[in-house]
Enzyme design. Structure first.
Site, PDB file in Angstrom:
ATOM      1  N   LEU A  32      36.576  89.801  66.560  1.00  0.00           N
ATOM      2  CA  LEU A  32      35.777  90.919  66.058  1.00  0.00           C
ATOM      3  C   LEU A  32      36.580  92.204  65.995  1.00  0.00           C
ATOM      4  O   LEU A  32      36.279  93.089  65.192  1.00  0.00           O
ATOM      5  CB  LEU A  32      34.547  91.138  66.954  1.00  0.00           C
ATOM      6  CG  LEU A  32      33.494  90.015  66.952  1.00  0.00           C
ATOM      7  CD1 LEU A  32      32.421  90.315  67.983  1.00  0.00           C
ATOM      8  CD2 LEU A  32      32.877  89.864  65.566  1.00  0.00           C
ATOM      9  N   GLY A  35      41.659  96.661  70.594  1.00  0.00           N
ATOM     10  CA  GLY A  35      42.035  98.049  70.823  1.00  0.00           C
ATOM     11  C   GLY A  35      42.975  98.161  71.991  1.00  0.00           C
ATOM     12  O   GLY A  35      43.607  97.176  72.388  1.00  0.00           O
ATOM     13  N   ALA A  36      43.043  99.370  72.537  1.00  0.00           N
ATOM     14  CA  ALA A  36      43.999  99.633  73.613  1.00  0.00           C
ATOM     15  C   ALA A  36      43.658  98.878  74.885  1.00  0.00           C
ATOM     16  O   ALA A  36      44.523  98.650  75.719  1.00  0.00           O
ATOM     17  CB  ALA A  36      44.053 101.135  73.890  1.00  0.00           C
ATOM     18  N   VAL A  40      38.151  91.656  71.401  1.00  0.00           N
ATOM     19  CA  VAL A  40      36.759  91.205  71.427  1.00  0.00           C
ATOM     20  C   VAL A  40      36.589  90.051  70.443  1.00  0.00           C
ATOM     21  O   VAL A  40      37.050  90.124  69.300  1.00  0.00           O
ATOM     22  CB  VAL A  40      35.794  92.354  71.059  1.00  0.00           C
ATOM     23  CG1 VAL A  40      34.346  91.865  71.116  1.00  0.00           C
ATOM     24  CG2 VAL A  40      35.987  93.535  71.998  1.00  0.00           C
ATOM     25  N   ASP A 143      35.090 108.008  72.252  1.00  0.00           N
ATOM     26  CA  ASP A 143      35.612 107.543  70.959  1.00  0.00           C
ATOM     27  C   ASP A 143      34.473 107.252  69.977  1.00  0.00           C
ATOM     28  O   ASP A 143      34.275 106.108  69.562  1.00  0.00           O
ATOM     29  CB  ASP A 143      36.476 106.301  71.173  1.00  0.00           C
ATOM     30  CG  ASP A 143      37.352 105.988  69.964  1.00  0.00           C
ATOM     31  OD1 ASP A 143      37.527 106.875  69.099  1.00  0.00           O
ATOM     32  OD2 ASP A 143      37.855 104.858  69.872  1.00  0.00           O
TER      33      ASP A 143
END
Length: 318
Positions: A32, A35-36, A40, A143
């Site tokens: 999906l 990121g950092a 996912v 974010d």
């Protein structure tokens, strides 16, 4: 930090993940996003579809605390529910993961493209309501961007699919995207406080009418103010967005109240910002208008009765 990471946790489709401690099994269907703080995946579990995030133990612990905080926020549907957390051992290597509710629907950008910009204000009200609830629990989302926001329903509900940037108030924002970051625009610090989220929320609205976004010419928020004023789609609540860009709101509740006023049929163009003296004068003038209206209504009723009586007397004399 800014999200520029590579996918460090790549798992092939069809892989079966079995929790070391709870023995729950999940089948990887597709990635999906990443990121950092990890990757996912959409997985199939005993309870149906879910989202599983593989990450380091430190990130897992931090994000679990965030998800638990979301669960405590009464009346808020912003973040996903936490379903499971465990470790997975694969070929001698130990991975940590957690499983959360899979939130299905179009991204906020896709939804606005198909439904039209008239929905921006409505969904902004919902976002601000949920942010207020989150801030009350001592957290800042961090974010905020359209890619992290999903529209589900009907009735339509704005949900978040990534809580990796959520930070305890008072600390430094740990994950951000430059276009939505007030530090990038020279509009404030990266301290986790409600006004940071409100700046990002305003930039979400800006990005929805400028989908290609625009380059920063200088570290000065006046560039953003000009772009907001130039947009016909943002005109009804431009004043609210500009105040958020300039850090004039202390809470999401204050911003939401003025957004609601701006969207009301009585004041479709702008949010009136009045002093206390002006507000008192306005209330006094309103009371005076009501008194005059009542006096006029009374006079009309008396005149009508008098005319009817005169007609009655005239008929009797005949």
């Amino acid at each position: 930090m800014m999200n520029t990471s590579k996918n460090l946790y790549s798992i092939p489709r069809g892989t079966v993940i079995r929790g070391k401690w709870h023995n729950h099994t999940y089948i990887i269907e597709r990635e999906l996003g990443y990121g950092a703080t990890g990757t996912v995946y959409l997985v199939k579990g005993q309870q149906g579809s879910a989202a599983l995030k593989v990450s380091s133990q430190l990130s897992i612990t931090s994000e679990m605390n965030v998800l638990k905080a979301f669960d405590k926020v009464q009346g808020s549907s912003l973040g996903p529910s936490l379903l499971d957390t465990d470790d997975w051992q694969d070929r001698g290597q130990l991975f940590s993961f957690y499983v959360m509710e899979y939130i299905h629907g179009p991204t906020l950008s896709t939804f606005i493209q198909s439904r039209g910009p008239s929905w921006i204000g409505v969904l902004m009200l919902q976002l601000l309501e949920n942010l207020q609830a989150l801030h009350n629990e001592g957290w800042v989302f961090g974010d905020i961007k359209p890619d992290n926001l999903i529209v589900t329903g009907t009735p339509f509900s704005l949900r978040c699919i990534d809580v990796g940037g959520t930070t305890k108030q008072g600390r430094a924002i740990k994950e951000y995207t430059e276009f939505f970051d007030r530090g990038y625009w020279g509009a404030g610090s990266r301290k986790a406080e409600p006004s940071y989220d409100l700046f990002a929320a305003a930039m979400v609205a800006v990005s929805l009418v400028y989908p290609k976004r625009f380059a920063r010419k200088e570290r000065d928020p006046e560039q953003l103010v000009k772009m907001i004023r130039q947009s016909k789609e943002l005109e009804p609540y431009a004043g609210v967005l500009i105040k958020a860009i300039k850090g004039k709101y202390h809470s999401a509740l204050d911003m939401r109240k003025e957004m609601l006023t701006a969207l009301s049929p009585v004041s479709p163009k702008r949010v009136p910002v009045r002093s206390d003296k002006e507000a008192v004068k306005g209330r006094a003038a309103s009371k005076q208008r009501k008194r005059k209206q009542k006096h006029l209504e009374t006079a009309v009723i008396i005149l009508s009765v008098l005319v009817c009586y005169m007609v009655y007397v005239f008929i009797e004399l005949l």
